[in-house]
Design a protein around this motif. Structure first.
Motif, PDB file in Angstrom:
ATOM      1  N   SER B  84      39.279 102.443 106.008  1.00 20.00           N
ATOM      2  CA  SER B  84      39.850 101.327 105.254  1.00 20.00           C
ATOM      3  C   SER B  84      40.208 100.196 106.214  1.00 20.00           C
ATOM      4  CB  SER B  84      41.063 101.779 104.459  1.00 20.00           C
ATOM      5  OG  SER B  84      42.168 101.948 105.324  1.00 20.00           O
ATOM      6  N   SER B  86      42.848  96.588 106.650  1.00 18.01           N
ATOM      7  CA  SER B  86      43.868  95.657 106.174  1.00 18.01           C
ATOM      8  C   SER B  86      43.265  94.258 106.102  1.00 18.01           C
ATOM      9  CB  SER B  86      45.091  95.676 107.088  1.00 18.01           C
ATOM     10  OG  SER B  86      44.726  95.639 108.448  1.00 18.01           O
ATOM     11  N   THR B  87      43.840  93.420 105.250  1.00 17.83           N
ATOM     12  CA  THR B  87      43.197  92.138 104.941  1.00 17.83           C
ATOM     13  C   THR B  87      44.105  90.934 105.148  1.00 17.83           C
ATOM     14  OG1 THR B  87      43.885  92.180 102.607  1.00 17.83           O
ATOM     15  CG2 THR B  87      41.810  93.296 103.144  1.00 17.83           C
ATOM     16  N   GLY B 405      47.513  92.452  98.120  1.00 18.84           N
ATOM     17  CA  GLY B 405      47.428  92.777  99.546  1.00 18.84           C
ATOM     18  C   GLY B 405      47.096  94.219  99.900  1.00 18.84           C
ATOM     19  N   VAL B 406      46.655  95.008  98.932  1.00 22.95           N
ATOM     20  CA  VAL B 406      46.320  96.407  99.258  1.00 22.95           C
ATOM     21  C   VAL B 406      45.124  96.449 100.217  1.00 22.95           C
ATOM     22  CG1 VAL B 406      44.740  96.693  97.284  1.00 22.95           C
ATOM     23  CG2 VAL B 406      45.916  98.684  98.224  1.00 22.95           C
ATOM     24  N   ASP B 407      45.107  97.445 101.109  1.00 24.92           N
ATOM     25  CA  ASP B 407      43.973  97.624 102.007  1.00 24.92           C
ATOM     26  C   ASP B 407      42.706  97.900 101.204  1.00 24.92           C
ATOM     27  OD1 ASP B 407      45.844  97.403 103.996  1.00 24.92           O
ATOM     28  OD2 ASP B 407      45.561  99.417 104.807  1.00 24.92           O
ATOM     29  N   GLN B 409      38.504  99.365 101.274  1.00 29.56           N
ATOM     30  CA  GLN B 409      37.794 100.505 101.862  1.00 29.56           C
ATOM     31  C   GLN B 409      36.629 100.042 102.736  1.00 29.56           C
ATOM     32  OE1 GLN B 409      37.551 101.603  97.775  1.00 29.56           O
ATOM     33  NE2 GLN B 409      38.237 103.671  98.212  1.00 29.56           N
TER      34      GLN B 409
END
Lengths: 512, 512
Positions: B84, B86-87, B405-407, B409
């Motif tokens: 995964s 992070s963004t 903001g969820v990571d 994949q």
């Protein structure tokens, strides 16, 4: 350079394999003390963040981020991430699981209906990893922040047609031979039942301070009527970390290894409440416990840790209402749970200054009016109103008071940890873990007693017990009582080799 | 058995390393033809599902699941998952990214502000992987379902202080030497501009049927005024798969390799609209394109594919409103996008039977009244009302019309694909990919021309060009025009070795 590195890796792998083999065959403790990781673990720690979908671990990174640095700091989840897992229950229950069906999958490798506690869709018991471990002479334990007879620990330890049969589940723990049980749930373990535990050799404690004094299993520690206090209201208590630490200390006294379940149970409860500040504090409680185990795994290279969630709760989102913002300063500034703040506000005439102080920001005139109106309708409405203000100010989103079907993450460290890389189903996690248990029990180990810390004779004796693959296990009768009928039915714990119901099992009716 | 397996693995790893080394040093095509995977890819395919957070890939599994089987079938995402990412954007923009900052991170390895198109927070250009690839003699291409000058492809191909400067971005593509550009965006490429592309040797096509006739680069194919039609309304067209297939065919004519960007752009657009049926059809469009590349990677063992998302959109949840249900039969039954159904309903007096037919279910009396009232307020309100009915019936949740903001994949296959295992930041993905590009260009390759398919001379000649690490690249002037000021500024494309602005660069002002 590429050749050198690749050759070196290859040789490392070869030498690692040779060491692993030596370890597996001789059980020499010297190898792990030398820092070599065996290929198969002696001990397994399963950690479940109840309801901890991917938005929770991402959110936790930002919640914990030091705003004074340019970088975003990594969390324990970032360090340990290896894959993800689907969580859907048996077909009869659709695509969104409850905690019982998810825990059944993680404990037995078999999907069942929502509500099932390690029974299949025909309500037949399924062998759990804890039962298998016990049969093989390993010690077992649970450390959770819910009542110890809640869905997740229940599915690891026992069997019941319904998670709601709390009293039956508590009673059935008597027959599980679990070495360490720590958490909440005093109301389900009346004095009469606790006496039975004591008769079986358990020490019973109910004061958290007593935990330090426990030096050997068996122990049942019940530290709250139902669940433990919210971590946000019980600052610096770190109860889950302390219970985890104590469980590791006690279970590691068994020479043949152990399986421990640790659950950050209340992440889910806060998620059901759509309560971001309480959820983040529970994430921190769980993350701290993971770090305790991470440290243990670093020091004990024969221990595998696998961290996952049973499902996602609440449909939490980082950002909401069209804005590309998530304000962690708001969340970090709140010093108590919204329900505690609401209770405080209802008890005090000068509530507004109290609420401002606890929230860490000044209520706007509009917010003050909203809370004033909510306050007149009681603590529940007041709590909801406080949560709504925090959500709006922090841009936190929710879609449900229930669960959602997004895949959860998998985090590992220790021997065989790469087995869990990439995508897998939650049942695969259980099946992989069970495949890592020893193939046969040690002869010298009593199947249901932990060897005392001073006894080292068992470890060096050759294994000669019959293979589990070749011969069926002894079947121990377990009582499952239907809540509705109150009738008693004697049921068999089936091993994987005994999935067909035996003649003395009784089907209790249709799945709920 | 353990020893045998481990030894075998070790030997395989060793032999794999030796083969890889041979491949890296000799560039012998015979090894990949023999089915051996080299350690470093010759070709890279980057695939971005715009807005495709983890709930989308889980939802897609259940959307595609065959209800007639007991099992839940795996998807291409399940097969390829490795980690995964992070963004979050540069600190100035908080924790929730837009597509431009995310694409900048994925294309350059550097975080910037929301809106930035491969410029840093000081608005200085950042070297993209496409530019680096070009300098090294690789071919480059993009195939997307949005306009080709939308944020994601723009950040891979050019630089601008704002993603909103669509005309400037389109104009700047003239100087990028990109070999294949396929997608939408006719309105941003007027005849005058297209003539300039043709003067530079580009074939221009605008009819999708022409795609089959293209046999060599360079090509610019613009198949819609802005974005391509929703996949759900353009059934069996599989345009993204066809564009991807054609791009692979054309780019693979370059002996020195290629970098291709493929974007499932409209997943994000459907997510912004909180439109589950359209989103799932766009997921299917993207998944089919991934399968095209997966097949190519199987046949071309020198090709690495990396699939990810730039961020999550909409706060989608599988299950909503307290129920543990997600009804894919409802979603699968809808045969057109809600906006198309709304348009149809507004054009027809007997709208209700038409809507029933398109939805695949009979509206309840209450729903019919809701739609009847909505219909009187125009197509937009009618569309929203239709989506709400689908969400309520299917138990689909949303929290925002923006991003969250969820990571996201990461999915990979091919050489070096394990580099992407576990957690990483989105900038790490770019930096890993750039580290896999060759260290120096082939001498025989012209830096800006694709070698014709018949020319094989380049592949066997020894590399003798100066190392990129040792000497700065040639700086090619690029025009960046501010939308507000309309002033022109000549800017330099900085390479990673040239991050300090050179004297002829101009800072355009503060980040937006």
């Amino acid at each position: 350079m590429t050749l050198t590195r690749s050759l070196f890796s290859g040789l490392l792998l070869l030498s690692g394999s040779l060491f692993s083999l030596a370890q597996a065959n001789s059980d020499s403790p010297s190898l792990t003390m030398m820092g070599t990781t065996p290929s198969v673990p002696k001990n397994i720690v399963i950690m479940i963040g109840d309801g901890m979908g991917p938005a929770y671990t991402s959110a936790y990174r930002y919640y914990k981020n030091n705003p004074d640095t340019e970088e975003v700091e990594q969390t324990v989840f970032d360090r340990l991430l290896v894959g993800s897992a689907s969580t859907y229950p048996a077909k009869i229950s659709g695509y969104v699981t409850d905690s019982a069906a998810a825990a059944t999958a993680l404990a037995t490798g078999v999907k069942s209906y929502n509500g099932a506690v390690s029974v299949d869709t025909q309500k037949q018991p399924l062998t759990t990893i804890m039962e298998k471990a016990k049969q093989l002479g390993l010690a077992t334990g649970v450390a959770v922040t819910s009542q110890i007879n809640h869905a997740t620990p229940a599915a690891f330890l026992t069997h019941n047609e319904s998670r709601r049969n709390y009293d039956e589940i508590a009673n059935s723990f008597l027959n599980t031979d679990t070495d360490v049980m720590l958490g909440g749930g005093q109301r389900y373990f009346p004095p009469k039942l606790l006496k039975k535990f004591e008769a079986k050799g358990y020490q019973h404690i109910s004061d958290f301070a007593q935990l330090d004094t426990v030096t050997e299993p068996k122990v049942i520690g019940l530290f709250a009527d139902i669940q433990l206090p919210w971590a946000i209201n019980d600052k610096d208590a770190h109860k889950l970390s302390k219970m985890t630490s104590k469980a590791l200390e006690l279970l590691s006294q068994n020479q043949d290894g152990f399986v421990l379940l640790v659950e950050g149970s209340l992440i889910d409860w806060a998620g059901h409440n759509n309560d971001i500040v309480t959820a983040m504090a529970e994430m921190d409680e769980f993350a701290n416990a993971i770090e305790v185990v991470e440290q243990y795994v670093r020091q004990h290279k024969d221990t595998l840790m696998v961290v996952t969630a049973d499902h996602n709760t609440g449909g939490l989102s980082i950002g909401a209402n069209g804005e590309y913002i998530w304000k962690t300063d708001i969340i970090n500034g709140v010093s108590n749970s919204p329900d505690a703040i609401a209770s405080l506000a209802l008890a005090d005439g000068d509530w507004q200054s109290q609420v401002n102080a606890k929230l860490g920001f000044e209520l706007s005139p509009e917010e003050a009016i909203q809370l004033s109106l909510a306050r007149m309708q009681g603590v529940e409405v007041m709590t909801t109103a406080i949560k709504k203000i925090i959500d709006l100010r922090s841009y936190t989103g929710w879609t449900t008071g229930g669960h959602t079907g997004v895949d959860v993450q998998v985090f590992t460290s220790g021997p065989a940890s790469t087995l869990f890389n990439g995508y897998q189903d939650n049942t695969d996690i259980a099946n992989k873990l069970m495949s890592l248990l020893p193939k046969k029990p040690k002869v010298a180990s009593k199947p249901k007693a932990i060897a005392p810390a001073t006894s080292k004779s068992a470890a060096t004796k050759p294994a000669a017990a019959p293979s589990l693959e070749a011969q069926p296990l002894q079947i121990k009768p377990v009582v499952i009582k239907s809540e509705k009928s109150k009738s008693m039915a004697t049921k068999a714990i089936a091993t994987p080799e005994l999935k067909e119901p035996s003649s003395d099992t009784v089907t209790l009716g249709k799945p709920i």
